[in-house]
Design an enzyme around this catalytic site. Structure first.
Site, PDB file in Angstrom:
ATOM      1  N   ASP A   1       3.165 -12.046 -12.088  1.00 49.37           N
ATOM      2  CA  ASP A   1       1.543 -11.981 -11.733  1.00 49.37           C
ATOM      3  C   ASP A   1       1.702 -13.752 -10.769  1.00 49.37           C
ATOM      4  O   ASP A   1       1.665 -14.796 -10.576  1.00 49.37           O
ATOM      5  CB  ASP A   1       0.820 -12.411 -12.572  1.00 49.37           C
ATOM      6  CG  ASP A   1      -0.863 -12.600 -12.717  1.00 49.37           C
ATOM      7  OD1 ASP A   1      -1.352 -12.109 -11.972  1.00 49.37           O
ATOM      8  OD2 ASP A   1      -1.554 -13.662 -13.281  1.00 49.37           O
TER       9      ASP A   1
ATOM     10  N   ASP B   1      -3.906 -11.618  -5.645  1.00 51.69           N
ATOM     11  CA  ASP B   1      -4.068 -11.665  -6.934  1.00 51.69           C
ATOM     12  C   ASP B   1      -3.907 -10.095  -7.043  1.00 51.69           C
ATOM     13  O   ASP B   1      -4.480  -9.426  -6.884  1.00 51.69           O
ATOM     14  CB  ASP B   1      -6.124 -11.483  -7.503  1.00 51.69           C
ATOM     15  CG  ASP B   1      -5.169 -11.841  -9.118  1.00 51.69           C
ATOM     16  OD1 ASP B   1      -4.484 -12.012 -10.038  1.00 51.69           O
ATOM     17  OD2 ASP B   1      -6.197 -11.829 -10.002  1.00 51.69           O
TER      18      ASP B   1
END
Length: 481
Positions: free
Chosen positions: A357, A160
């Site tokens: 992202d 992440d």
């Protein structure tokens, strides 16, 4: 054409959406690279696929980790565990929207802090964490395997770039969710240490989570997410092993003792954000603040690499990395559809820049930019008289292609300041529920002030190079499969 049962159609959808790339999308581009010609029979993927060896940097050399889709055949999770965590398209998009809301909230404001928090390590206690929108980590589609402790204990962690603190589930666990393999046991590590409340890392953890609490002079961290998933535990240090020759002693991480929510079967999370607690910052002295990753299709293997790699970066086209303390933000200046630049000024993409992202699935664009993209895509499809289909949740541009043997899809490319381009393939452009519901894989923000987000669906098979000391991010097409 043979009709598919609802059960078969759903399985095929899950195989594609949760395991993108299982179809080869037998397609060809026109000479001017303006559109793709696709065999309609190849739109629906096979429900089964095998793991393929992917391209890797420097033959998986220094600082390189394998990166896999958690629902695909390359996943370290068992088939039964993967099947148990599959979601419908609507559920996936709802959770994706929760993450987007968290990113927008975090991009526009600072967390509120709790001044008094009940000791979360009492068995009957409930940790009171900051009430704010959060990310649904079940949209964390990609997994890396690392080692922690001496001797090392191996864990499969969610990858992440939008989070900072790395954390794992720990023993003695007060309340933990099921994971693949054992939890981290500090008692088995000769290098494990707890972080004191007076340590600077504790102040950094407070800045990220908003939790302000100590227990017996030891630092407590806490993170809560928008779907009420959460992790609470002791901020700790131990040796992080990336590869056999890449070891980070004294790595700061969260030792989670109370964890619950939609984390799948992962043992925790590997945070690659921009604060001092992220792996990137903690490994800066070793790797120079440079890392890159290539998200694979689900039936292949990608890679996460730390440190510069001149052999891979020689073909990289860079764009500036904009100042931002939380996310990786780049200046998106234009979008082309079918080879034509949309009539948009750079201001249509917002004043904050566009966030890259790894945890968001579907790319979000500011309303004006999305409207222009959608209109151009619809105009191309209307010229070929492809009938519209019902929307799929937030995906509002869908088509029924069940009557066609071959279809044409317009090419889409992002253009960035400095001359870097991100040219999308068919698998980056479409989300396919069934042959009668093929959707454009983009959505628009509701609020024009919110930044755009380029999600992992559009990042697949492209190497993203993050050169933080030189404030630039680069793209290399087709770096993994």
């Amino acid at each position: 054409m043979r009709k598919l049962s609802l059960f078969t159609t759903l399985n095929l959808f899950l195989a594609f959406f949760l395991c993108p790339g299982t179809s080869s999308f037998a397609s060809a581009k026109d000479a001017n690279h303006h559109y793709f010609q696709i065999n309609a029979a190849d739109i629906l993927p096979s429900a089964r696929s095998l793991c393929k060896a992917g391209k890797g940097p420097r033959e998986q050399g220094r600082g390189a980790l394998k990166l896999v889709h958690r629902h695909g055949p390359c996943s370290p999770f068992s088939a039964s565990a993967a099947n148990g965590s599959q979601l419908t398209l609507t559920e996936i998009l709802q959770q994706d929207q929760s993450r987007v809301q968290w990113i927008h909230s975090r991009a526009s404001s600072s967390p509120s802090y709790n001044k008094q928090v009940q000791d979360p390590f009492q068995a009957e206690a409930t940790a009171q964490l900051p009430a704010r929108p959060g990310a649904s980590l079940s949209t964390g589609n990609y997994i890396v395997t690392v080692g922690l402790g001496t001797p090392k204990q191996a864990f499969n962690l969610i990858f992440d770039t939008g989070s900072d603190l790395t954390w794992v589930q720990c023993e003695p666990c007060i309340s933990c969710y099921p994971q693949q393999g054992p939890r981290f046991n500090p008692a088995f590590s000769s290098t494990y240490q707890r972080v004191a409340c007076t340590a600077p890392e504790c102040a950094q953890a407070k800045l990220e989570s908003g939790l302000n609490q100590c227990s017996a002079s030891l630092c407590i961290y806490g993170l809560v997410y928008g779907d009420n998933s959460n992790t609470v535990g002791q901020l700790s240090r131990d040796t992080l092993t990336l590869t056999g020759s890449d070891v980070l002693p004294g790595f700061t991480f969260g030792c989670g003792l109370k964890n619950q929510g939609l984390f799948g079967m992962a043992g925790g999370l590997l945070g690659l954000g921009r604060t001092q607690l992220s792996v990137v910052s903690q490994a800066r002295n070793k790797y120079g603040g440079v890392f890159s990753y290539c998200l694979p299709t689900s039936n292949s293997v990608g890679h996460l690499t730390f440190g510069p790699d001149p052999s891979s970066f020689s073909s990289t086209r860079f764009t500036p990395l904009l100042p931002n303390s939380k996310f990786y933000v780049v200046p998106l200046t234009g979008i082309s559809v079918a080879g034509r630049l949309l009539p948009l000024s750079p201001s249509a993409f917002g004043s904050q820049g566009t966030i890259l992202d790894s945890g968001t699935v579907i790319t979000r664009l500011p309303p004006a930019a999305y409207s222009a993209l959608r209109s151009a895509f619809r105009a191309f499809m209307a010229q070929r008289k492809y009938p519209l289909a019902p929307a799929a949740s937030l995906l509002d541009t869908c088509y029924d292609l069940s009557r066609y043997t071959a279809v044409q899809i317009p090419g889409i490319a992002f253009h960035f300041q400095g001359g870097a381009d991100l040219v999308l393939n068919v698998a980056n452009i479409l989300v396919i529920s069934s042959q009668s519901q093929v959707c454009l894989a983009f959505a628009g923000n509701t609020n024009a002030a919110d930044p755009g987000i380029i999600g992992n669906w559009q990042q697949k098979t492209t190497l993203l190079v993050h050169d933080i000391p030189h404030s630039k991010i680069g793209f290399v097409q087709g770096a993994c499969t």
